[in-house]
Every structure is written in C-alpha cells, then in structure tokens.
Scaffold this active site. Structure first.
Site, mmCIF file in Angstrom:
data_model
loop_
_atom_site.group_PDB
_atom_site.id
_atom_site.type_symbol
_atom_site.label_atom_id
_atom_site.label_comp_id
_atom_site.label_asym_id
_atom_site.label_seq_id
_atom_site.Cartn_x
_atom_site.Cartn_y
_atom_site.Cartn_z
ATOM 1 N N ASN A 211 1.018 -1.243 0.003
ATOM 2 C CA ASN A 211 -0.106 -0.016 0.034
ATOM 3 C C ASN A 211 0.852 1.327 -0.049
ATOM 4 O O ASN A 211 2.233 1.109 0.042
ATOM 5 C CB ASN A 211 -1.022 -0.076 1.066
ATOM 6 N N ALA A 275 1.595 1.127 11.657
ATOM 7 C CA ALA A 275 1.818 0.434 10.173
ATOM 8 C C ALA A 275 0.433 0.311 9.630
ATOM 9 O O ALA A 275 -0.445 0.058 10.165
ATOM 10 C CB ALA A 275 2.530 -0.696 10.812
ATOM 11 N N ASP A 279 -4.219 -6.241 5.004
ATOM 12 C CA ASP A 279 -5.340 -7.094 5.843
ATOM 13 C C ASP A 279 -5.152 -8.354 5.002
ATOM 14 O O ASP A 279 -5.717 -9.436 6.097
ATOM 15 C CB ASP A 279 -6.603 -6.472 5.309
ATOM 16 N N LYS A 289 8.968 -17.881 -9.653
ATOM 17 C CA LYS A 289 8.020 -16.956 -10.438
ATOM 18 C C LYS A 289 7.101 -17.485 -11.238
ATOM 19 O O LYS A 289 7.385 -18.397 -11.952
ATOM 20 C CB LYS A 289 9.178 -16.207 -11.349
ATOM 21 N N ASP A 305 -4.566 -9.450 12.775
ATOM 22 C CA ASP A 305 -4.837 -8.136 13.202
ATOM 23 C C ASP A 305 -3.780 -7.992 14.580
ATOM 24 O O ASP A 305 -4.208 -8.421 15.407
ATOM 25 C CB ASP A 305 -5.978 -7.897 13.485
ATOM 26 N N ILE A 306 -2.544 -7.432 13.994
ATOM 27 C CA ILE A 306 -1.227 -7.313 15.211
ATOM 28 C C ILE A 306 -1.915 -6.709 16.292
ATOM 29 O O ILE A 306 -1.627 -7.045 17.534
ATOM 30 C CB ILE A 306 -0.484 -6.625 14.602
ATOM 31 N N PHE A 324 -4.070 3.216 15.073
ATOM 32 C CA PHE A 324 -4.308 4.215 14.089
ATOM 33 C C PHE A 324 -5.799 3.540 13.265
ATOM 34 O O PHE A 324 -5.881 2.531 13.382
ATOM 35 C CB PHE A 324 -3.409 4.404 12.949
ATOM 36 N N LYS A 338 -13.264 0.894 15.561
ATOM 37 C CA LYS A 338 -11.730 0.314 15.864
ATOM 38 C C LYS A 338 -11.592 0.326 17.234
ATOM 39 O O LYS A 338 -10.697 -0.501 17.688
ATOM 40 C CB LYS A 338 -10.871 0.819 14.582
#
Ligand code: CTP
Length: 399
Positions: A211, A275, A279, A289, A305-306, A324, A338
């Site tokens: 991202n 961070a 997800d 490859k 989810d840490i 965050f 959240k």
C-alpha cells in the site's frame, strides 16, 4: 542532586539588547553545577564581553569559525557533540532565519546546524519583527525540525514599544531546561514500541501486494519517544526512510513477520500501531516466479490483526495501546468502531484520501478518540509536530 548537575550545556549568545540577560542564565546554570561552554557571535560582542562570560561560566568562550586556535582545540563538530544540550539566548530574528534556512556563515550557525542534540531557542526581538510573516514561518520550521522555542513574552521592550517579543526571564529558562531534563530522566524507565510503514504480501519471489504508506508518521513518533527518554523499538515495513539513531530498529516485510517481531519485543509500557498492515495475504505463495501462461490463483486469506492480537492478550498488552485508523469515509464512526473492536485505549484517525494530509505527505491532521468517549483534533501540521503532540499525551497518561 538536581537534574542539571554535571550536565554540559553550550550557551550560544547572539547580538541583541537582551544579551546581557544571558549572563544571568549562565550564573544560574553555574550554581546548579553545570559545565558551560559558550559561543558568542560577532554582534553579541557589542553587548557582552568574552571576559565577563568566562568569569561567570569558568568555561571557554568560542568566537570565530576560522580561528586556528579554537578549531585545533575543539572543532565545530566536536563542540556540538560535547554538549548535552544547547541553548540559544537571545535568539535574534537573523539567527532564527539562518537556522530555518540552513545558512552557516559563522561558528554559532555552523555548530547549531551540525548538532545532534536538543536545542532550546529563546527568541528576543521587537514585536513587529516577531510578528513578521517571514519570522513566523521560520519559527514554524524550527519547531518542525525539533527545536524547542522558549517564549517570547509580552511586555515593554527596550525599544520603547510594547508587545510580544520580550525575552523570557533567565529563571524561567532555567526552569524550562530543568523540567525537560527531569522528564527525560523519569521517562527512562519507560519502553515504547512503534510499528510503521507498509507490509508486503508476496505472491511469488518477484510480486507482492502493498500500500501507499510512507512510514513517516510512525518514524516521527518513534523519534519523539526517543527524544523524550523512552527506550524505543521501531518495527518497520520497507520504506525509503533511514533507520533512526538510538532506536532499536527492526525491518520486516510481511504482516506475519511484523506480528512475530512485535510479540518478541513485548512487554512495553506503550505501543503505537501506526503500520499500514495489509489485511490479506495470498493463500498460496509460489516459490518460483509464476509464468505468464500458468493458471493464476490469487485467492487471499486474512492476516492476523497485530493490534487486536496484542491488545486482547493480557500477558502482552501494554499499559497504553494506541492504534491508528486510516479512513477515506465515515471517519468518526469507523474510528470509534476500531477503538472498541480492537480493544485499544486510543485510536488516532486520519483521512487518507486527502493528499495534503495523506500517506506520503509531510503533513497530517488527526482526530484522537479516547476510551472515555472524548476526542480531540490535532489540526493540520507537520508529522513531526503531530508526533510530539501524541507523545506529550502519552507521557501525561503514563505519569
Ligand atoms: N492493524 C494491525 N494489523 C492488521 C491490520 C491493522 O495491527 N493486520 C492496525 C493498524 O496498524 C492500525 C489499526 O490496526 O493501528 C487500524 O488499521 P486500518 O488499516 O485503519 O484498519 P483495518 O483494521 O485494516 O480495517 P479496515 O481496512 O476495514 O479499515
């Protein structure tokens, strides 16, 4: 023992009518067993003499950048490294302007620019100079660079005018420095952990999902913890930022690695999860490859989810757990959701769809949601100042 005793302070005296007050500050510092060295600018010599300074400070006074005598004894780099902290008193509009623009044309400005130490700026100037937009911009820049500005005060000025621009009294400057040092001392007992940057989720050795996170906000938060005396660990995804000095720096790529390293580095007193963790990860990682004509399977599964994992395990949960919320819509609603679903103490929400304050910007604007249903906005400012504001609130909470 006071927080100042045996500290090394470099006093930089610039040329202003209040330069004489710097002598009172030096006298106060000396009484607190501070080791003092002084730099005096050319124009400051119009107001105070090196002899009066040495007799009060019992330390060396440095004057000229290119004096072979002083450079051989202590060059401008060593001088800035020698000090525990630096105080510029009085700081004139000229010095402030030079510092904010990186100009180095004398010993004082060179040492200040070369310094890696805490710098206190004590401005003193005429009210109109202080209010001038260019001075205001310079002061904002200095704050963003991490300098602490003490004052100025409102009052009668030497020039006969009245307003903001009067130098803070030496006893208050002393108090300011003492408070800073004792808070550093107190915070040494605290450990902080920050996660920052994006994660990468690999499909094969050359392809990954990621991202736009730059990591800037998290790095600034880690820096601010360090500067406030915390033992700090920064767990970062791959960014373009350099590792920070005096911070335990751990670089990771995937969300799984970030989770593992986070757990390994607990317990801490406060953790800030800034961070932008992906997800999802690919259900299947291909060791080789993937070829163009192969059948493509890009099905994905959820990453752990840490933040939730840490905050829901009592044995791991820091005293203060801060998450965050990166949102593009319904900021309040999503942030509150959240806050409770991830069981954290605070959620710091920002609108990442706004390029001015989004992922790669130097600026941010955030709304902090607290567990007690209160919230507050930190209006648009540089990410370093947002970080300072957050850490200031963490310190208040921990104490
Ligand atoms: N977070 C985390 N681990 C994840 C996902 C998110 O630790 N696997 C943390 C982030 O570091 C941040 C908070 O959870 O502190 C919220 O992240 P955000 O991306 O805003 O929300 P998500 O939980 O991913 O939810 P959504 O994508 O639906 O907004």
């Amino acid at each position: 023992m006071n927080s100042l005793s045996n500290k090394k302070i470099l006093v930089v005296i610039c040329g202003g009518i209040s330069a004489y007050k710097s002598l009172e500050l030096i006298r106060g510092l000396k009484k607190k067993q501070v080791e003092i060295k002084t730099i005096i600018t050319k124009s400051a010599k119009e107001f105070v003499t090196p002899l009066s300074i040495t007799s009060l400070s019992q330390g060396k006074v440095y004057e000229d950048l290119f004096s072979s005598e002083s450079e051989s004894e202590m060059d401008h780099i060593s001088l800035s490294r020698w000090a525990d902290l630096i105080v510029v008193v009085p700081a004139t509009a000229n010095t402030i302007s030079k510092l904010s623009n990186g100009l180095t044309d004398d010993l004082a400005s060179t040492v200040l620019l070369a310094s890696n130490k805490k710098i206190f700026i004590v401005p003193a100037m005429n009210v109109r100079m202080w209010d001038h937009p260019s001075n205001k911009k310079n002061i904002i820049k200095l704050r963003e660079y991490g300098y602490s500005i003490i004052g100025p005060e409102i009052g009668d000025m030497a020039c006969g005018e009245y307003g903001e621009g009067k130098m803070t009294e030496p006893s208050d400057i002393l108090l300011h420095i003492e408070n800073y040092l004792s808070s550093l001392q107190k915070n040494k007992k605290y450990k902080a952990l920050v996660t920052a940057g994006p994660t990468r989720e690999y499909l094969d050795p050359v392809r990954y999902l990621t991202n736009k996170s730059s990591g800037k906000q998290g790095y600034e938060i880690a820096k601010s913890f360090r500067d406030n005396g915390f033992e700090t660990t920064l767990i970062s995804g791959i960014t373009n930022l350099k590792p920070l000095e005096d911070i335990k720096f751990i670089e990771v790529e995937t969300a799984d690695e970030m989770l593992k390293k986070t757990i390994e580095n607990l317990p801490v007193d406060v953790a800030v999860f800034s961070a932008a963790v992906c997800d999802y990860k690919f259900k299947k990682y291909n060791k080789e490859k993937i070829k163009k004509n192969a059948e493509l399977d890009i099905s994905m599964i959820k990453n752990t989810d840490i933040l939730s994992y840490v905050s829901k395990h009592n044995s791991l949960r820091p005293k203060l757990t801060v998450g965050f919320a990166a949102e593009t819509e319904n900021l309040d609603l999503n942030a509150k959701d959240k806050l409770s679903s991830k069981n954290c103490d605070w959620i710091i929400a920002n609108n990442v769809s706004d390029n001015e304050i989004g992922f790669d910007s130097e600026y941010n604007e955030v709304k902090i949601f607290y567990k007690n249903n209160k919230n507050e906005i930190l209006h648009k400012m540089n990410k370093s100042l947002i970080a300072e504001n957050i850490v200031e609130r963490v310190i208040k909470n921990l104490n």
